[in-house]
Design a protein around this motif. Structure first.
Motif, mmCIF file in Angstrom:
data_model
loop_
_atom_site.group_PDB
_atom_site.id
_atom_site.type_symbol
_atom_site.label_atom_id
_atom_site.label_comp_id
_atom_site.label_asym_id
_atom_site.label_seq_id
_atom_site.Cartn_x
_atom_site.Cartn_y
_atom_site.Cartn_z
ATOM 1 N N GLN A 1 57.384 -12.081 57.159
ATOM 2 C CA GLN A 1 57.295 -12.027 55.753
ATOM 3 C C GLN A 1 56.648 -10.857 55.168
ATOM 4 O O GLN A 1 55.542 -9.730 55.566
ATOM 5 C CB GLN A 1 57.168 -13.135 55.391
ATOM 6 N N ILE A 2 57.368 -9.930 53.644
ATOM 7 C CA ILE A 2 56.225 -8.882 53.343
ATOM 8 C C ILE A 2 56.468 -9.587 52.165
ATOM 9 O O ILE A 2 57.181 -10.040 50.991
ATOM 10 C CB ILE A 2 57.731 -7.193 54.018
ATOM 11 N N ASP A 3 54.927 -9.090 51.168
ATOM 12 C CA ASP A 3 54.184 -9.546 49.683
ATOM 13 C C ASP A 3 54.743 -10.875 49.910
ATOM 14 O O ASP A 3 55.374 -11.713 48.562
ATOM 15 C CB ASP A 3 56.033 -9.037 48.977
ATOM 16 N N GLY A 4 54.657 -11.428 51.213
ATOM 17 C CA GLY A 4 54.825 -13.525 50.479
ATOM 18 C C GLY A 4 55.326 -13.857 50.467
ATOM 19 O O GLY A 4 55.959 -15.259 49.705
ATOM 20 N N ALA A 5 57.182 -13.300 50.371
ATOM 21 C CA ALA A 5 58.677 -14.449 50.427
ATOM 22 C C ALA A 5 58.567 -15.151 52.041
ATOM 23 O O ALA A 5 59.146 -14.493 53.103
ATOM 24 C CB ALA A 5 59.200 -12.986 50.380
ATOM 25 N N GLY B 1 50.132 -11.573 52.506
ATOM 26 C CA GLY B 1 51.499 -11.732 51.735
ATOM 27 C C GLY B 1 52.308 -11.639 52.967
ATOM 28 O O GLY B 1 53.713 -11.304 53.135
ATOM 29 N N TRP B 2 52.045 -12.673 54.243
ATOM 30 C CA TRP B 2 52.744 -13.703 55.026
ATOM 31 C C TRP B 2 52.380 -15.031 55.097
ATOM 32 O O TRP B 2 51.268 -15.313 55.020
ATOM 33 C CB TRP B 2 52.998 -12.447 56.110
ATOM 34 N N ALA B 3 53.061 -16.033 55.866
ATOM 35 C CA ALA B 3 52.206 -17.026 56.116
ATOM 36 C C ALA B 3 53.101 -17.624 57.189
ATOM 37 O O ALA B 3 54.138 -16.996 57.737
ATOM 38 C CB ALA B 3 52.710 -18.055 55.058
ATOM 39 N N ASN B 4 52.544 -18.267 58.121
ATOM 40 C CA ASN B 4 53.268 -18.613 59.419
ATOM 41 C C ASN B 4 54.286 -20.235 59.104
ATOM 42 O O ASN B 4 54.037 -21.482 58.399
ATOM 43 C CB ASN B 4 51.988 -19.036 60.140
ATOM 44 N N ALA B 5 55.411 -20.228 59.198
ATOM 45 C CA ALA B 5 56.268 -20.706 59.308
ATOM 46 C C ALA B 5 56.460 -21.635 60.534
ATOM 47 O O ALA B 5 57.595 -20.122 60.927
ATOM 48 C CB ALA B 5 57.388 -20.765 58.098
ATOM 49 N N TYR B 6 57.551 -23.134 61.020
ATOM 50 C CA TYR B 6 57.520 -22.818 61.948
ATOM 51 C C TYR B 6 58.591 -24.610 62.088
ATOM 52 O O TYR B 6 57.706 -25.553 61.090
ATOM 53 C CB TYR B 6 57.141 -22.986 63.006
ATOM 54 N N GLY C 1 43.913 -9.545 57.660
ATOM 55 C CA GLY C 1 43.595 -8.251 56.861
ATOM 56 C C GLY C 1 44.511 -7.982 55.740
ATOM 57 O O GLY C 1 45.585 -9.381 56.300
ATOM 58 N N ALA C 2 44.741 -6.846 55.485
ATOM 59 C CA ALA C 2 45.760 -7.347 54.387
ATOM 60 C C ALA C 2 47.363 -6.991 55.258
ATOM 61 O O ALA C 2 47.109 -6.482 55.760
ATOM 62 C CB ALA C 2 45.783 -5.823 53.362
ATOM 63 N N SER C 3 48.333 -7.301 54.967
ATOM 64 C CA SER C 3 49.464 -7.337 55.979
ATOM 65 C C SER C 3 49.785 -5.602 55.954
ATOM 66 O O SER C 3 49.635 -5.166 55.105
ATOM 67 C CB SER C 3 50.927 -7.882 55.181
ATOM 68 N N SER C 4 50.149 -5.821 57.981
ATOM 69 C CA SER C 4 50.509 -4.726 58.078
ATOM 70 C C SER C 4 52.220 -4.399 58.028
ATOM 71 O O SER C 4 52.329 -3.111 58.956
ATOM 72 C CB SER C 4 50.412 -3.400 58.943
#
Length: 308
Positions: free
Chosen positions: A68-72, A215-220, A290-293
């Motif tokens: 994801q981008i920006d935690g969306a 800016g991201w999380a793992n979802a499943y 680190g921060a999302s790339s």
């Protein structure tokens, strides 16, 4: 402030913080009785709408995962949920991919369906709807750019876009997948699963807290039975769970869907359940990221150019 007024204020605040709707609108909903302290975000009224929204969540969680981008987390930055429908505000850099992932396609690489069976995209610039073949269920999409038009995926060597060939009816593969969804694949009460997942889609601001640190999380999900959202650091798991509960995620289901008290059982912390339907939020407690790339361009490459 009277107790009545205080309850309305708390209800409206919970609604605004879960959805992104302006407080004044939520306050009017509370005054009209549309939302309550125990259910501050409106449920979808019909089983068809709840099931459609649940299928959308299932696909987005598994397709976007930790890209994801920006935690969306689900590609969504806000929602306007009403009993009769749902409006989703798409993250501007994820919007094309969200649509591409939702449109049903047959993947010859593993011999199965990708996307939401029965979903069709209808509209034109400024007005885009996700509609469900065979039911009145629909979701309206909005974008910060009022003239935004999604880039529609094309057939590839591996993917056949089923929605393109049958705009008003189900492909056989879609029909088979819908049968599996409705059977629950081991879920005793698919109706409750649909309620839980539909509610999750209607609370994007709380869901997005899982991606606050990087800016991201793992979802499943495990098949069609549940949904898991996990992250390494940032938001405390108990805090996110508490906010989801306070937003009404596990409130009693709508009228006509009774709960069986005999099936209620203790659950581990982080598990929010209606009987055997559940959502898990999990903080892993260690961080090596680190921060999302991730960028819109890199996600495009990872998605095999479906929407170029």
């Amino acid at each position: 402030m009277s107790t009545h007024g205080s309850n309305r204020h708390r209800t409206a605040t919970l609604c605004a913080r879960a959805t992104g709707i302006r407080y004044t609108r939520c306050a009017q909903w509370a005054a009209d009785g549309l939302i309550t302290r125990h259910q501050p975000v409106p449920d979808a009224r019909t089983t068809a709408q709840r099931a459609f929204e649940a299928r959308v969540v299932n696909v987005l969680a598994n397709a976007l995962r930790d890209e994801q981008i920006d935690g969306a987390v689900l590609g969504v930055t806000g929602a306007v949920p009403t009993p009769d429908g749902l409006v989703l505000e798409l993250h501007p850099e994820m919007a094309h991919r969200v649509v591409a992932e939702l449109l049903p396609a047959f993947d010859r690489g593993y011999g199965g369906l990708r996307g939401v069976p029965g979903l069709r995209l209808v509209g034109r610039a400024g007005e885009w709807l996700l509609e469900d073949v065979g039911s009145p269920a629909r979701i309206r999409l909005t974008h910060p750019d009022p003239g935004w038009t999604p880039r529609l995926p094309q057939d590839t060597e591996l993917l056949t876009e089923l929605w393109r060939g049958k705009p008003a009816s189900l492909d056989r593969t879609e029909a088979e997948e819908l049968t599996l969804w409705r059977s629950g694949r081991g879920v005793p009460r698919p109706l409750l699963r649909d309620i839980m997942l539909s509610r999750l889609l209607r609370r994007p601001l709380v869901v997005n807290e899982a991606g606050a640190a990087h800016g991201w999380a793992n979802a499943y999900s495990h098949g069609y039975s549940d949904l898991v959202i996990e992250w390494c650091c940032g938001r405390d798991r108990d805090e996110v769970e508490r906010k989801l509960r306070r937003s009404g995620l596990a409130a009693p289901p709508p009228a006509g869907v009774p709960l069986d008290p005999a099936k209620a059982k203790p659950r581990a912390r982080g598990t929010i359940a209606l009987e055997d339907a559940y959502v898990v939020v999990r903080a892993l407690g260690s961080c090596d990221a680190g921060a999302s790339s991730i960028t819109a361009e890199s996600i495009t490459e990872a998605n095999r150019a479906r929407y170029r």
